[in-house]
Design a protein around this motif. Structure first.
Motif, PDB file in Angstrom:
ATOM      1  N   GLY A 167       0.840  -1.186   0.000  1.00 34.77           N
ATOM      2  CA  GLY A 167       0.000   0.000   0.000  1.00 34.77           C
ATOM      3  C   GLY A 167       0.878   1.240   0.000  1.00 34.77           C
ATOM      4  O   GLY A 167       2.105   1.152  -0.042  1.00 34.77           O
ATOM      5  N   ARG A 168       0.249   2.412   0.061  1.00 31.89           N
ATOM      6  CA  ARG A 168       1.032   3.641   0.044  1.00 31.89           C
ATOM      7  C   ARG A 168       1.882   3.772   1.300  1.00 31.89           C
ATOM      8  O   ARG A 168       3.025   4.226   1.247  1.00 31.89           O
ATOM      9  CB  ARG A 168       0.089   4.849  -0.082  1.00 31.89           C
ATOM     10  CG  ARG A 168       0.805   6.179  -0.286  1.00 31.89           C
ATOM     11  CD  ARG A 168      -0.188   7.288  -0.559  1.00 31.89           C
ATOM     12  NE  ARG A 168      -1.085   7.464   0.580  1.00 31.89           N
ATOM     13  CZ  ARG A 168      -0.782   8.194   1.674  1.00 31.89           C
ATOM     14  NH1 ARG A 168       0.388   8.798   1.752  1.00 31.89           N
ATOM     15  NH2 ARG A 168      -1.648   8.324   2.650  1.00 31.89           N
ATOM     16  N   THR A 169       1.326   3.360   2.455  1.00 29.39           N
ATOM     17  CA  THR A 169       2.061   3.469   3.727  1.00 29.39           C
ATOM     18  C   THR A 169       2.047   2.151   4.494  1.00 29.39           C
ATOM     19  O   THR A 169       2.286   2.131   5.695  1.00 29.39           O
ATOM     20  CB  THR A 169       1.453   4.567   4.616  1.00 29.39           C
ATOM     21  OG1 THR A 169       0.079   4.240   4.891  1.00 29.39           O
ATOM     22  CG2 THR A 169       1.560   5.924   3.954  1.00 29.39           C
ATOM     23  N   SER A 170       1.732   1.050   3.822  1.00 29.37           N
ATOM     24  CA  SER A 170       1.644  -0.229   4.527  1.00 29.37           C
ATOM     25  C   SER A 170       2.121  -1.361   3.637  1.00 29.37           C
ATOM     26  O   SER A 170       2.287  -1.206   2.426  1.00 29.37           O
ATOM     27  CB  SER A 170       0.199  -0.493   4.978  1.00 29.37           C
ATOM     28  OG  SER A 170      -0.627  -0.718   3.851  1.00 29.37           O
TER      29      SER A 170
END
Length: 238
Positions: free
Chosen positions: A204-207
């Motif tokens: 993900g974008r931050t995960s």
């Protein structure tokens, strides 16, 4: 481990021992030597080179053991021929156990995720998202039943997932946000070597979402497979 009677008979692990004439070693040295001898031979089940690495210490332990004999009234020392016979029986039993493990592996290997534990091509390292590590099960990792404590295993998985996620996301403050249902399908005992495999399944974008699989390298049995997600902490921008 205290004298069982006044005539220098000692108890260790439910067995009675007494010194041979002229023996110089203390009972404490006997207990230490016997424990070291048994632990080394147990660990050598998965690491055959261990006996060679500890040859000097094993010789010293054997020298101490030879100064003592069993003290039960009905105990009879094995002859050299009987000792060799029992050693041969043990070798045959271990060979049969290994053959059974290999047969079980051939039966069950289709259950394993071969890609997860595939060897890494160093030349293509930048494209590989698989991470592996191994742990030796030590006494402090066991539960009251003498098997691997689930909490220890989950801690190892979380630690390895954290390292992997930090390297992939580039943020040292990534924390575990989700862990799927935990189902232990087998276990491990003291001296077993286990392997942890981690693979990214979604970015993900931050995960990052990962799949973790654990297997026992001695029995070849799968221990656990879970999904987990690590994401940047909300405090990362502070």
């Amino acid at each position: 481990m205290k004298p069982a009677t006044s005539d220098e008979v000692f108890e260790h692990d439910g067995l009675l021992w007494k010194r041979r004439p002229g023996a110089q070693s203390t009972f404490a040295k006997l207990a230490a030597a016997r424990s070291f001898f048994l632990e080394t031979n147990e660990a050598a089940r998965w690491n055959p080179r261990l006996r060679g690495d500890r040859a000097a210490e094993l010789d010293a332990a054997m020298a101490v053991l030879q100064e003592w004999t069993r003290a039960e009234p009905d105990f009879r020392q094995w002859t050299e021929q009987e000792t060799q016979q029992r050693l041969d029986e043990g070798d045959r039993a271990r060979a049969a156990a290994r053959a059974e493990e290999e047969a079980r592996w051939e039966r069950d290997k289709a259950l394993f995720n071969a890609d997860l534990f595939a060897e890494v091509d160093v030349a293509a390292a930048e494209e590989v998202v698989t991470f592996r590590s191994r742990r030796w099960v030590r006494p402090e990792d066991l539960n009251a039943h003498g098997t691997l404590f689930g909490g220890s295993l989950l801690r190892w998985i979380d630690e390895e997932a954290a390292i992997y996620a930090i390297l992939q996301i580039g943020n040292p403050r990534a924390v575990t946000k989700f862990m799927s249902e935990i189902d232990f399908v087998s276990s491990a005992v003291r001296g077993d070597l286990i392997e942890l495999g981690i693979r990214a399944t979604h970015f993900g974008r931050t995960s990052i979402t990962m799949r973790a699989e654990v297997r026992n390298m001695v029995t070849r049995a799968q221990i656990l497979r879970i999904e987990l997600q690590r994401a940047e902490s909300s405090r990362s921008s502070a």
